[in-house]
Design a protein around this motif. Structure first.
Motif, short mmCIF file in Angstrom:
data_model
loop_
_atom_site.label_atom_id
_atom_site.label_comp_id
_atom_site.label_asym_id
_atom_site.label_seq_id
_atom_site.Cartn_x
_atom_site.Cartn_y
_atom_site.Cartn_z
N LYS A 139 -10.55 2.02 43.65
CA LYS A 139 -10.36 3.43 43.97
C LYS A 139 -11.69 4.03 44.37
CE LYS A 139 -6.10 4.53 42.28
NZ LYS A 139 -5.16 5.52 42.63
N GLY A 140 -11.65 4.90 45.33
CA GLY A 140 -12.86 5.56 45.81
C GLY A 140 -13.32 6.66 44.88
N ASN A 141 -14.43 7.27 45.23
CA ASN A 141 -14.98 8.34 44.40
C ASN A 141 -14.95 9.67 45.14
OD1 ASN A 141 -16.90 7.71 46.26
ND2 ASN A 141 -18.62 7.65 44.83
N ALA A 142 -13.98 9.86 46.01
CA ALA A 142 -13.89 11.09 46.81
C ALA A 142 -13.79 12.33 45.92
CB ALA A 142 -12.71 11.02 47.76
N GLU A 143 -13.03 12.24 44.84
CA GLU A 143 -12.85 13.41 43.98
C GLU A 143 -14.19 13.89 43.42
OE1 GLU A 143 -10.37 14.97 40.07
OE2 GLU A 143 -10.01 12.95 40.84
N SER A 144 -15.01 12.97 42.92
CA SER A 144 -16.29 13.38 42.34
C SER A 144 -17.23 13.92 43.41
CB SER A 144 -16.94 12.22 41.58
OG SER A 144 -17.24 11.16 42.46
N ILE A 145 -17.19 13.38 44.61
CA ILE A 145 -18.03 13.86 45.71
C ILE A 145 -17.61 15.28 46.11
CG2 ILE A 145 -18.61 13.53 48.15
CD1 ILE A 145 -18.43 10.48 47.57
N ILE A 146 -16.32 15.50 46.23
CA ILE A 146 -15.82 16.83 46.60
C ILE A 146 -16.15 17.85 45.52
CG2 ILE A 146 -13.71 18.18 47.00
CD1 ILE A 146 -12.58 15.59 48.35
N THR A 147 -15.93 17.48 44.26
CA THR A 147 -16.25 18.38 43.15
C THR A 147 -17.72 18.74 43.14
OG1 THR A 147 -14.44 17.46 41.85
CG2 THR A 147 -16.14 18.67 40.63
N ALA A 148 -18.61 17.77 43.32
CA ALA A 148 -20.04 18.02 43.34
C ALA A 148 -20.42 18.96 44.49
CB ALA A 148 -20.81 16.72 43.45
N LYS A 149 -19.81 18.76 45.65
CA LYS A 149 -20.10 19.60 46.80
C LYS A 149 -19.62 21.03 46.57
CE LYS A 149 -22.02 18.81 50.52
NZ LYS A 149 -23.49 18.97 50.66
N LEU A 150 -18.44 21.17 45.98
CA LEU A 150 -17.93 22.51 45.66
C LEU A 150 -18.84 23.24 44.68
CD1 LEU A 150 -14.09 21.82 45.44
CD2 LEU A 150 -15.28 23.14 47.22
N GLU A 152 -22.00 22.65 44.34
CA GLU A 152 -23.24 22.97 45.07
C GLU A 152 -23.05 24.25 45.89
OE1 GLU A 152 -25.30 21.16 49.05
OE2 GLU A 152 -24.75 19.69 47.50
N TRP A 153 -21.90 24.39 46.53
CA TRP A 153 -21.66 25.54 47.39
C TRP A 153 -21.36 26.81 46.61
CZ3 TRP A 153 -17.73 22.79 51.09
CH2 TRP A 153 -18.44 21.95 51.98
N PHE A 154 -20.54 26.68 45.54
CA PHE A 154 -20.03 27.88 44.86
C PHE A 154 -20.53 28.04 43.43
CE2 PHE A 154 -16.79 26.56 48.03
CZ PHE A 154 -16.91 27.65 48.88
#
Length: 155
Positions: A139-150, A152-154
């Motif tokens: 399984k990829g780690n897309a969820e953790s990458i998206i959460t970290a980016k969110l 960072e932004w918000f």
């Protein structure tokens, strides 16, 4: 029980329907087929058009081996259940709006599925699947990458 799914694409997949019915005639095991939009007069397999997501999960769970069309949705669900998976890809233009061969060949080369590219080979590929050591995709780690980016932004 062997469960086959021709998917839900609104283009017929008669090539797979015929192969599955020939398989059902040749083995002493129940074969159940979800046919979608493929109209075919099954002589040896039990068939139905569509089912709910929970019903699909139940069929996948109960099956000893699954025979699927080359769509990622059903393949990934079967992989999550650690099923023995035989996949027949649809042809571009006549059976689907895109070619499924690239995905199936890649998963086949990784050992995740047993690809069947000619309906006449379905029985042999089913026998191969009975002995095959299926690999799982990590399984990829897309969820953790998206959460970290969110974050960072918000914040």
């Amino acid at each position: 029980m062997i469960f086959a799914s021709l998917g839900t694409m609104d283009m017929p997949f008669v090539r797979m329907a015929e192969a599955v019915d020939r398989l059902a005639a040749a083995i002493d095991e129940e074969v159940i087929v979800q046919t979608g939009h493929t109209h075919y007069d099954y002589k040896h397999a039990q068939a139905f058009d569509f089912c709910t997501r929970p019903e699909m999960a139940r069929y996948l769970n109960e099956a000893r081996i699954v025979v699927l069309q080359g769509g990622w949705g059903a393949i990934s669900e079967a992989m999550e259940q650690h099923k023995r998976i035989v996949v027949m890809p649809r042809h571009n233009g006549t059976e689907h709006i895109h070619d499924q061969f690239q995905l199936v060949k890649k998963l086949d080369s990784l050992g995740c599925v047993v690809g069947v590219y000619d309906g006449e080979d379905l029985m042999a590929k089913l026998q191969e699947a009975e002995q095959h050591e299926f690999k799982q995709l990590a399984k990829g780690n897309a969820e953790s990458i998206i959460t970290a980016k969110l974050h960072e932004w918000f914040g």
